[in-house]
Structures are given as structure tokens and as C-alpha cells.
Design a protein around this motif. Structure first.
Motif, short mmCIF file in Angstrom:
data_model
loop_
_atom_site.label_atom_id
_atom_site.label_comp_id
_atom_site.label_asym_id
_atom_site.label_seq_id
_atom_site.Cartn_x
_atom_site.Cartn_y
_atom_site.Cartn_z
N SER A 125 15.46 24.22 5.71
CA SER A 125 15.96 24.74 4.22
C SER A 125 14.99 25.43 3.34
CB SER A 125 16.34 23.68 3.64
OG SER A 125 16.91 23.85 2.20
N LEU A 126 13.80 24.97 3.42
CA LEU A 126 12.70 25.55 2.64
C LEU A 126 12.35 27.04 3.23
CD1 LEU A 126 10.29 22.49 2.02
CD2 LEU A 126 11.62 23.94 0.27
N VAL A 127 12.51 27.20 4.60
CA VAL A 127 12.25 28.44 5.10
C VAL A 127 13.41 29.40 5.04
CG1 VAL A 127 12.12 29.49 7.49
CG2 VAL A 127 10.61 27.28 6.95
N PHE A 128 14.62 28.72 4.92
CA PHE A 128 15.73 29.58 4.65
C PHE A 128 15.95 30.25 3.25
CE2 PHE A 128 20.22 29.74 3.57
CZ PHE A 128 20.86 30.85 4.32
N VAL A 129 15.57 29.33 2.24
CA VAL A 129 15.46 29.76 0.77
C VAL A 129 14.53 30.52 0.58
CG1 VAL A 129 15.62 28.93 -1.50
CG2 VAL A 129 16.99 27.69 0.18
N GLY A 130 13.38 30.42 1.30
CA GLY A 130 12.26 31.25 0.97
C GLY A 130 12.54 32.67 1.50
N LEU A 185 14.91 34.38 -0.76
CA LEU A 185 13.94 34.91 -1.83
C LEU A 185 13.21 36.09 -1.61
CD1 LEU A 185 13.33 31.56 -3.81
CD2 LEU A 185 14.96 33.39 -4.58
N TRP A 186 12.51 35.99 -0.43
CA TRP A 186 11.42 36.90 0.12
C TRP A 186 12.19 38.55 0.40
CZ3 TRP A 186 6.37 37.70 0.10
CH2 TRP A 186 5.91 38.59 0.68
N PHE A 187 13.34 38.59 0.88
CA PHE A 187 14.01 39.63 1.24
C PHE A 187 15.16 39.93 0.27
CE2 PHE A 187 13.08 37.88 5.55
CZ PHE A 187 12.29 39.07 5.88
N LEU A 191 19.53 25.10 -4.41
CA LEU A 191 19.78 25.67 -3.16
C LEU A 191 19.16 25.01 -1.84
CD1 LEU A 191 19.34 29.72 -3.84
CD2 LEU A 191 21.20 28.61 -2.47
N VAL A 192 17.96 24.58 -2.33
CA VAL A 192 17.12 24.04 -1.26
C VAL A 192 17.84 22.68 -0.92
CG1 VAL A 192 14.89 22.62 -0.88
CG2 VAL A 192 15.12 25.19 -1.87
N MET A 193 18.04 21.90 -1.88
CA MET A 193 18.59 20.56 -1.58
C MET A 193 19.97 20.58 -0.93
SD MET A 193 16.15 18.54 -2.44
CE MET A 193 17.34 17.16 -1.80
N PHE A 194 20.85 21.51 -1.50
CA PHE A 194 22.33 21.81 -0.61
C PHE A 194 22.10 22.03 0.80
CE2 PHE A 194 24.18 22.13 -5.25
CZ PHE A 194 24.51 20.66 -5.05
N VAL A 243 21.06 19.27 3.06
CA VAL A 243 21.90 18.41 3.31
C VAL A 243 22.72 19.04 4.67
CG1 VAL A 243 24.12 17.57 2.93
CG2 VAL A 243 22.21 17.36 1.18
N VAL A 244 23.10 20.26 4.56
CA VAL A 244 23.54 20.98 5.81
C VAL A 244 22.83 20.83 6.88
CG1 VAL A 244 24.58 22.96 6.27
CG2 VAL A 244 25.04 22.40 4.24
N PHE A 245 21.73 21.54 6.78
CA PHE A 245 20.80 21.58 7.94
C PHE A 245 20.41 20.23 8.63
CE2 PHE A 245 19.02 25.81 6.34
CZ PHE A 245 20.01 26.45 6.79
#
Length: 111
Positions: free
Chosen positions: A19-24, A27-29, A51-54, A57-59
Motif C-alpha cells: 500500500s505504501l508503494v502504491f500510494v507513493g 503521488l510520485w506520478f 489512502l494508505v490504510m484503505f 486493508v485491500v492488499f
């Protein structure tokens, strides 16, 4: 600690990392101008945390599901592909059509 609990905690940690990688990456792109949105408002950090927490939960749920499904014993795995249907027993007698009468309801002329 039971093995299943350890497995769950590992998968939650992996889901949080993903999740951290995905949200990062979001934001990065700057997908959907998200970087500008979270940096220019006072509530931006709360949105990032949500965003990170939700997504965690999914991942983590997906990771745990995959881990549980991979725990199957080798003999539990199917042969793959489609299975042939069982042969259907053939009727022994001959089929004779039967007429069945049916009555239609009467229509009223006023409608």
C-alpha cells in the motif's frame, strides 16, 4: 503464537508495504493531480493516511487469501482442465407423446 496468526500478521505487514508503494507511486506520478491536491490543502495528510490504510486493508486481504489458497496439499490439487461429465443413463422404454389440454382465460370486451 499460532502459525495462522503469524501468517496473518506477515500478510498484513506485506499488504501495508504494498500500500505504501502504491500510494507513493500515485503521488510520485501525480495521477489525477493528486500530489497538488494533498500538498495544497490542510486535509491532505489525512487523505494520504486514509489512502494508505484503505489500500492496506485491500492488499493485505488479497495477500492473505493467496497465502491460504497456496496452503493446499498436493493431493488436493485437481488435474486441471475440464472434467468429463459422467455418462447419462439411456432410457429403457420408448417415449410416447401425450396431449395435454389447456384453457385460456376469457377476455372481457370492455378492456
Amino acid at each position: 503464537m499460532p502459525e495462522l496468526v503469524r501468517l496473518y500478521i506477515r500478510n498484513v505487514a506485506l499488504g501495508l508495504l504494498l500500500s505504501l508503494v502504491f500510494v507513493g507511486a500515485l503521488l510520485w506520478f501525480n495521477i489525477g493531480n493528486l500530489w497538488h491536491l494533498v500538498t495544497s490543502t490542510r486535509e491532505g495528510p489525512i487523505a494520504v493516511v486514509m489512502l494508505v490504510m484503505f489500500n492496506a486493508v485491500v492488499f493485505s486481504g488479497v495477500q492473505f487469501g493467496i497465502a491460504v489458497m497456496r496452503m493446499a496439499e498436493p493431493e488436493d490439487r485437481g488435474t486441471g482442465g475440464r472434467k468429463m461429465p459422467e455418462p447419462v443413463a439411456q432410457p429403457t422404454g420408448s417415449l410416447i407423446p401425450v396431449t395435454v389440454g389447456a384453457r385460456a382465460p376469457r377476455r372481457s370486451r370492455g378492456a
